[in-house]
Every structure is written in C-alpha cells, then in structure tokens.
Design a protein around this motif. Structure first.
Motif, PDB file in Angstrom:
ATOM      1  N   GLY A 104       1.032   4.002  -3.055  1.00 14.94           N
ATOM      2  CA  GLY A 104       0.760   5.416  -2.793  1.00 14.94           C
ATOM      3  C   GLY A 104       1.914   6.308  -3.208  1.00 14.94           C
ATOM      4  N   SER A 105       3.119   5.865  -2.954  1.00 13.67           N
ATOM      5  CA  SER A 105       4.301   6.655  -3.338  1.00 13.67           C
ATOM      6  C   SER A 105       4.432   6.761  -4.849  1.00 13.67           C
ATOM      7  CB  SER A 105       5.562   6.018  -2.755  1.00 13.67           C
ATOM      8  OG  SER A 105       5.501   5.994  -1.363  1.00 13.67           O
ATOM      9  N   ILE A 106       4.226   5.661  -5.533  1.00 15.58           N
ATOM     10  CA  ILE A 106       4.314   5.677  -6.996  1.00 15.58           C
ATOM     11  C   ILE A 106       3.227   6.582  -7.566  1.00 15.58           C
ATOM     12  CG2 ILE A 106       4.021   4.250  -9.060  1.00 15.58           C
ATOM     13  CD1 ILE A 106       5.461   2.021  -7.553  1.00 15.58           C
ATOM     14  N   HIS A 107       2.059   6.564  -6.979  1.00 11.88           N
ATOM     15  CA  HIS A 107       0.961   7.419  -7.431  1.00 11.88           C
ATOM     16  C   HIS A 107       1.319   8.892  -7.260  1.00 11.88           C
ATOM     17  CE1 HIS A 107      -3.143   8.654  -8.244  1.00 11.88           C
ATOM     18  NE2 HIS A 107      -3.120   9.368  -7.126  1.00 11.88           N
ATOM     19  N   ASP A 108       1.888   9.242  -6.115  1.00  8.30           N
ATOM     20  CA  ASP A 108       2.272  10.635  -5.871  1.00  8.30           C
ATOM     21  C   ASP A 108       3.351  11.102  -6.834  1.00  8.30           C
ATOM     22  OD1 ASP A 108       0.455  10.663  -3.803  1.00  8.30           O
ATOM     23  OD2 ASP A 108       1.967  10.371  -2.231  1.00  8.30           O
ATOM     24  N   VAL A 109       4.335  10.272  -7.074  1.00 11.13           N
ATOM     25  CA  VAL A 109       5.416  10.631  -8.001  1.00 11.13           C
ATOM     26  C   VAL A 109       4.873  10.762  -9.422  1.00 11.13           C
ATOM     27  CG1 VAL A 109       7.562   9.797  -9.045  1.00 11.13           C
ATOM     28  CG2 VAL A 109       7.251   9.656  -6.586  1.00 11.13           C
ATOM     29  N   THR A 118       0.832  -1.210   0.000  1.00  8.74           N
ATOM     30  CA  THR A 118       0.000   0.000   0.000  1.00  8.74           C
ATOM     31  C   THR A 118       0.863   1.255   0.000  1.00  8.74           C
ATOM     32  OG1 THR A 118      -1.717  -1.205   1.203  1.00  8.74           O
ATOM     33  CG2 THR A 118      -1.849   1.193   1.221  1.00  8.74           C
ATOM     34  N   VAL A 119       1.902   1.267   0.813  1.00  6.69           N
ATOM     35  CA  VAL A 119       2.798   2.428   0.866  1.00  6.69           C
ATOM     36  C   VAL A 119       3.504   2.625  -0.466  1.00  6.69           C
ATOM     37  CG1 VAL A 119       4.926   3.286   1.921  1.00  6.69           C
ATOM     38  CG2 VAL A 119       3.106   2.376   3.351  1.00  6.69           C
ATOM     39  N   LEU A 120       3.971   1.553  -1.076  1.00 12.93           N
ATOM     40  CA  LEU A 120       4.651   1.651  -2.359  1.00 12.93           C
ATOM     41  C   LEU A 120       3.706   2.150  -3.450  1.00 12.93           C
ATOM     42  CD1 LEU A 120       7.259   1.169  -3.928  1.00 12.93           C
ATOM     43  CD2 LEU A 120       6.479  -1.160  -4.349  1.00 12.93           C
TER      44      LEU A 120
END
Length: 74
Positions: free
Chosen positions: A22-27, A18-20
């Motif tokens: 979310g991070s990829i989505h933000d980037v 989930t964290v990964l």
C-alpha cells in the motif's frame, strides 16, 4: 521457529506485506502526479537562448579566448 508461533508469524508477515504494498502504491501515484505536472510545465516554458553573448547570435567570428574572458567577467 516453533509451530506454536508459526501462525502469528504468518499473520504478521501478511500484514507487513500489505502495508508495504500500500505504501509503495501511494508513493508511486504521488510520483506520477509530480511527473505529469512537470511535463505540463515543460510544455508551456518558453525557449531560452543557450548563450548570452551577442557576438555569437549575430554570427560574428569570436575567438575562444575572448569568449572565455567574457564569461569569466559576467
């Protein structure tokens, strides 16, 4: 892996996933904004001449050696 720790591993794996994501989505969203700004900037840039040599712009014949010498000295 022992069955006792399997539930902890599954929870940890799902949290990391989930964290990964979310991070990829933000980037990705950040890069889309940067690409859009770059595209808009390119629309408003003026066209610049490709050469700085006045001889080529006026249509005079120029030898390649003369052109290379002009570029080396400028």
């Amino acid at each position: 892996m022992p069955a006792l720790y399997l539930s902890y591993f599954d929870d940890l794996y799902l949290q990391a996933k989930t964290v990964l994501a979310g991070s990829i989505h933000d980037v990705f969203l950040f890069c889309v904004v940067i690409a859009a700004v770059g595209f808009l900037c390119s629309l408003f840039l003026r066209e610049a001449p490709m050469t700085r040599n006045k001889k080529i712009v006026t249509g005079d014949t120029v030898k390649v050696v003369d052109l290379a010498d002009d570029l080396a000295h400028s």
